[in-house]
Design an enzyme around this catalytic site. Structure first.
Site, PDB file in Angstrom:
ATOM      1  N   TYR A  87      -9.923  -0.486   2.501  1.00  0.00           N
ATOM      2  CA  TYR A  87      -9.254  -0.317   3.908  1.00  0.00           C
ATOM      3  C   TYR A  87      -8.771   1.135   4.415  1.00  0.00           C
ATOM      4  CZ  TYR A  87      -8.987  -4.892   5.966  1.00  0.00           C
ATOM      5  OH  TYR A  87      -9.143  -6.225   6.510  1.00  0.00           O
ATOM      6  N   GLU A  88      -8.940   1.257   5.547  1.00  0.00           N
ATOM      7  CA  GLU A  88      -7.999   2.415   6.127  1.00  0.00           C
ATOM      8  C   GLU A  88      -7.250   2.143   7.143  1.00  0.00           C
ATOM      9  OE1 GLU A  88     -11.225   2.862   5.084  1.00  0.00           O
ATOM     10  OE2 GLU A  88     -11.092   4.921   4.238  1.00  0.00           O
TER      11      GLU A  88
ATOM     12  N   HIS B 106      -1.718  -8.229   7.479  1.00  0.00           N
ATOM     13  CA  HIS B 106      -1.208  -6.869   7.025  1.00  0.00           C
ATOM     14  C   HIS B 106       0.183  -6.935   7.699  1.00  0.00           C
ATOM     15  CE1 HIS B 106      -5.325  -5.263   6.271  1.00  0.00           C
ATOM     16  NE2 HIS B 106      -5.832  -6.348   6.949  1.00  0.00           N
TER      17      HIS B 106
ATOM     18  N   ASP C 108      15.995   4.756  12.082  1.00  0.00           N
ATOM     19  CA  ASP C 108      17.178   5.294  11.879  1.00  0.00           C
ATOM     20  C   ASP C 108      17.694   6.028  13.225  1.00  0.00           C
ATOM     21  OD1 ASP C 108      19.700   6.561  10.984  1.00  0.00           O
ATOM     22  OD2 ASP C 108      18.913   7.265   9.080  1.00  0.00           O
TER      23      ASP C 108
ATOM     24  N   GLY D 223       4.270   1.543  -1.431  1.00  0.00           N
ATOM     25  CA  GLY D 223       5.178   1.543  -2.610  1.00  0.00           C
ATOM     26  C   GLY D 223       4.291   1.661  -3.970  1.00  0.00           C
TER      27      GLY D 223
ATOM     28  N   ASP E 121       0.828  -1.124  -0.065  1.00  0.00           N
ATOM     29  CA  ASP E 121      -0.164  -0.047   0.112  1.00  0.00           C
ATOM     30  C   ASP E 121       0.954   1.197  -0.146  1.00  0.00           C
ATOM     31  OD1 ASP E 121      -2.444  -1.216  -0.285  1.00  0.00           O
ATOM     32  OD2 ASP E 121      -2.710  -1.496   1.792  1.00  0.00           O
TER      33      ASP E 121
END
Lengths: 670, 670
Positions: free
Chosen positions: A395-396, A447, A454, A313, A311
């Site tokens: 979906y949300e 999911h 980082d 990329g 979802d």
């Protein structure tokens, strides 16, 4: 007024970038897919931030925009980086033909029109004896089956509106049709129509009367309008009042709140990003973001075996960011931040109110009562929340970053919205899906998210440690009653993945081995509290597996490299794999101890739907935590003023006048 | 006005019960340890509730009080059940000499005075050259080392107040002394003084200058008074306003809120209990409670190896329940419920405001945007919270039950308060503890809780299932792309424990196999979402292990038996084991499929302290969830009115007048 190098690309910058690209193509029609800030290389950025933090003169830093586009209606895909300060294209390349750009609404809408105009589709609709004005299309990014990998496709699932009212906002996922359509996006033509199986095997029928669910659209007011199930009236208002305003300040994209200081970013792909985070004056993280997510489906049959969506990329969390509304998506005092992406024609596409910022009260932070004196002290747990919500077709996803006064950061995912559904025959049960309404089956699916961490704990040279709690052997001298236990710490030397082990109480830490906490006499650090999850279920060697490299392990550690941001690869749509984190590691395992490292945490939900998840799904909530671990000298909330009634203004419950107030049982005395 | 059979024992009932017991002993001095409601046997109670729910005449049900007492200053321990309706003792027994009653404040205070009056203790204090008026005592329940198991002991850890101010509310855990004292509670005399090791081995010294931490008492205002670290002033008020009142009703001990209906109970040992819970008219649980907790310490040395506290069985969550204060422990509109326990002399000891009840807003319950029309619908996640907080010497535990509109129940534990500390030499490090301040070591320890779940999902005959998500084998016909997965369910036949397996996505369900959900065509159920935790670290065969039988596995299932409430046994103080859940199972493994079953979930924290946990500990939070699983026909929050600004009254952030409002970087432009 100059932007900070980490501020998101502005509408003006996006316009300038696409203008420069268009100029380079002199009249060739382009279809822009993505545009957003190209963040400066880390080495330069670190230098800049160091100057900024120390009030030294700031080095020059051009603003750059990254773009992806197609030559319109062709498979020719390009990417570029445009320096919009210097007005020049600094990187420009055509991608190999197996690489595909993300989907976009413009193209999906075109595909939907093509589907509806196709005579074979009209024939299918006629077969079902339904009014074609009620038909609703759900175009999806296309999965991969190993064939025609260089062609550009979309797969369109077919539904209809509630036939009782033909309301455009009725929940069409309650009414799945028994066929779907594959569209060739370059030819912009229907390529194939596929019937969906209605039984427990892969066979399909030409049935006319797919049973439909006739009740319970997802929103109560619809039912109300239909004179069924009126909304409940039992819930009284609950309002958050901040009479003296918010405790945070927002200056451009710089957020300061209760010892925290950080910047918020935004781009088409990751949506909300966080940068240059420090707590109480000490650096903690360089960059935090949700880097990718993968949603593979478990129904093994054609065409569902091609349902496996990246979802971020394939679509983009920035592209699909909701316009958050005051009084709907949050309570209290809210600051909204806008984002901007690009439209297919190259014009800026604003994403207003893409991020909201507000405070919450999360109960008690700490309490102690001295039983000798009776004195109780309570400190409440105030948190700052940054929230963004994306809609990806059915979906949300609600993504929330909580900042706590204690120095803790929590990343929360709420999966909600509507299940992607298929038709199913009467009384049929399948082992890879759940019946969620009459005639409606929701296939099992997963999911799987990846959080990219980082770190910059006290600086950029960090290490990653796994610490176990292990029993000490019985010993007459040292452990006479056999009760003792100690910790054993392993520091990762080479890039790779790290195994979890709950039975050992394994704790994951990001350490700065160059800085000793003078109280604990150990390195300062942050703890990663993972969300322990089942990983990818698809078999090794499947397309799902090859494409979603990050889903093989829960925790990965790599040495930082510029532009290594996406652990399933830069181009995930119709991808064939081989460009993600596993492939990076196959090229060599860098030393990661006391280096500039990145931690990638994969977690998620195996979602085997319940009836309670339909017609709309109560949020499934998952949290990952980053907690200071010997980072501070003592409890960072030590100086939070104790909770008191003058500040909090609570009220005591009074039963309603008509309510029974005795302590006896009402029903029992009838 | 007759009480419901599940209402807690009233002060009058406790008084009547102790009067009846005292009368039976005619002048023999008794020391009461515990008193509270003896709940009716389940068979009778089920009959009563059935009549109540169906508005039929209610069967007669006497009110009974359970009591524990000693003949004062003797090891002679008794328990009884007194029918306070019929004024008769219906059960009365002297316990074996290896059984010991819980501790109490009266006895602890006596022991403390005995310690301070003891000449050898005075000598130790003199050795340390400290003022004995600054000394603070922390009497603890006594662990077990296998010797003198029939004697009654307390162990007293020694601290001093902050010498800078000798404030009775200074944090004495910052100043641990290097000796502790064991008291014989029958003789009420000091039995032994034990020096604590200051180094990294078991040896002790007669040092005079144990280094003390001189800074950072746990409460900001103390420092403020000392002109150090004034409380922060950055945090603006955050108030919860409920202009139309609360959405719940409390009628005696009956709570009704948003499709939920249940009763709240209270007793000396478990504190808050929940009974007869139904959701949307369907029975869900018969009884829910925290049944026990165990806190073993990892420092293997004498005397720390005896630190292993059963905070419920040895002390009592009701006995130690805080008097919750308006505007301190919760926000919004609060209802308080009082409890009552017994004093040593047999008089009722009220526990005012032991439980508080209020609503919270927990963000978004569900959202969907129809991208075709742009229509967004948001429903917020309102929850009802029942909270109780206990203080057990240094530590606090916050126990919260959240009821969600979706039918979900969450049990949350927050561990806070102050670490139990020991002195440590300068620069010394130990592998079983952490330095949290100069001269202050906090030994590693575990907090292991057990949640007792007595389900009644659609009735009392339930089953317990483990469901795995497993990949399907590659198959040309059935799984051609290798992407498919299915669920495999195992239903437990015989009482015992159940293994967890995250790699299989294992889900635990309580099913009613007699009731099929007509939508899913599967049994109605509730899912247990465990808190995955490391279990007991102490070696098998240790006293810690033998005493804490429930800590061996994470999930146990037994057939319901009256009075099997406590999985480490009824008498945990100085216990020798052999009376807990493992021992029950050793007597035979009942059939548990489609039976009246009980689920016992053990979870907890391995707490290896951080510097951030001192001088007071930000709450460590753990949650266990019970979620409806094909229990309802569809999403139970379908009828919650969509969130809107008129209802919520949020406000938009306005930067303070003096704040910079441009989007540029302040520091960057200096």
């Amino acid at each position: 007024m100059s932007a900070h190098p980490l501020d998101p690309a502005t509408p003006e910058e996006i316009q300038r970038a696409t203008d420069l690209v268009k100029a380079a193509y002199a009249g060739v029609p382009l279809h822009f897919k993505a545009a957003g800030l190209e963040e400066p290389p880390k080495a330069q950025m670190v230098e800049y931030l160091d100057a900024e933090h120390n009030n030294r003169p700031l080095p020059y830093m051009p603003r750059c925009v990254f773009l992806i586009w197609y030559i319109k209606r062709t498979p020719r895909l390009f990417e570029a980086i445009v320096d919009v300060t210097g007005n020049q294209i600094v990187h420009h390349v055509e991608l190999p033909r197996d690489f595909h750009g993300p989907v976009d609404r413009t193209e999906m809408n075109e595909a939907a029109q093509v589907v509806m105009a196709d005579p074979r589709v009209k024939e299918e609709i006629k077969r079902l004896k339904i009014d074609d004005t009620t038909v609703v299309l759900d175009p999806w990014d296309y999965g991969v089956d190993g064939t025609e990998t260089q062609e550009r496709h979309t797969q369109v699932f077919m539904y209809m509106r509630n036939p009782d009212n033909n309301d455009p906002d009725s929940n069409h996922y309650c009414f799945p049709l028994d066929f779907m359509v594959i569209v060739d996006l370059c030819a912009m033509k229907v390529k194939k129509i596929i019937r969906l199986p209605l039984g427990a095997d892969a066979s399909t029928t030409a049935g006319q009367n797919v049973p439909h669910r006739r009740t319970n659209p997802y929103e109560a007011e619809y039912d109300h309008r239909l004179q069924k199930n009126p909304p409940r009236t039992t819930m009284k208002p609950y309002q958050v009042v901040q009479p003296e305003g918010a405790s945070f300040t927002v200056t451009g994209h710089l957020i300061e709140w209760e010892k925290w200081r950080f910047r918020v970013g935004f781009n088409w792909r990751e949506g909300l990003t966080l940068h240059d985070l420090s707590f109480d004056g000490t650096s903690a993280f360089y960059r935090l973001s949700l880097s990718e997510m993968f949603v593979p489906y478990g129904d093994p049959r054609n065409p569902i075996y091609r349902k496996g969506a990246f979802d971020l990329g394939n679509v983009g969390a920035g592209v699909t960011a909701n316009n958050l509304q005051l009084g709907c998506d949050c309570l209290g005092m809210i600051k909204y931040i806008d984002g901007c992406v690009v439209a297919a024609d190259g014009t800026p596409a604003p994403r207003p109110n893409a991020i909201c910022i507000h405070e919450v009260d999360n109960g008690i932070q700490w309490k102690h009562t001295n039983h000798r004196t009776g004195k109780a002290t309570v400190v409440r747990k105030r948190q700052l929340v940054l929230q963004t919500i994306i809609t990806v077709a059915n979906y949300e996803y609600i993504f929330m970053w909580y900042f706590d006064q204690s120095g803790e950061i929590t990343f929360e995912t709420r999966a909600t919205g509507i299940l992607s559904t298929q038709p199913i025959g009467e009384k049929v049960k399948v082992p890879w899906g759940a019946r969620v309404a009459d005639g409606v089956m929701a296939p099992y699916h997963q999911h799987l998210f990846n959080l990219r961490i980082d770190p910059a704990v006290g600086g950029h040279l960090n290490s990653f440690a796994s610490t176990d709690s292990v029993a000490i052997d019985w010993d007459e001298e040292l452990n006479p009653l056999g009760t003792g236990y100690i910790t054993q710490q392993t520091i990762l030397d080479r890039a790779g993945h790290v195994e979890d082990d709950i039975s050992k109480g394994r704790v994951f830490k990001i350490l700065n081995e160059n800085i000793e906490n003078p109280v604990s006499l150990t390195p300062i650090g942050y703890k990663l509290v993972p969300l322990r999850s089942q990983l990818l279920l698809a078999k090794p060697g499947t397309w799902h597996d090859r494409r979603s490299e990050f889903c093989e392990h829960s925790i990965w550690v790599t040495k930082h490299k510029d532009r290594q941001l996406f652990p399933a690869g830069d181009y995930t749509n119709q991808s064939l794999g081989g460009t993600g984190i596993k492939s990076w590691l196959a090229q060599g395992r860098d030393v990661v101890r006391n280096q500039d490292i990145v931690i990638w945490h994969t977690f998620g939900f195996t979602h085997n739907p319940r009836t309670e998840d339909f017609p709309i799904m109560p949020a499934e909530i998952g949290q990952v935590h980053l907690k200071p671990y010997n980072f501070a000298l003592y409890n960072p909330t030590n100086d939070v003023p104790p909770s008191n009634q003058a500040f909090n203004q609570s009220t005591e419950y009074k039963p309603a006048a008509d309510a029974q107030t005795s302590s006896c049982c009402i029903r029992g005395n009838l």
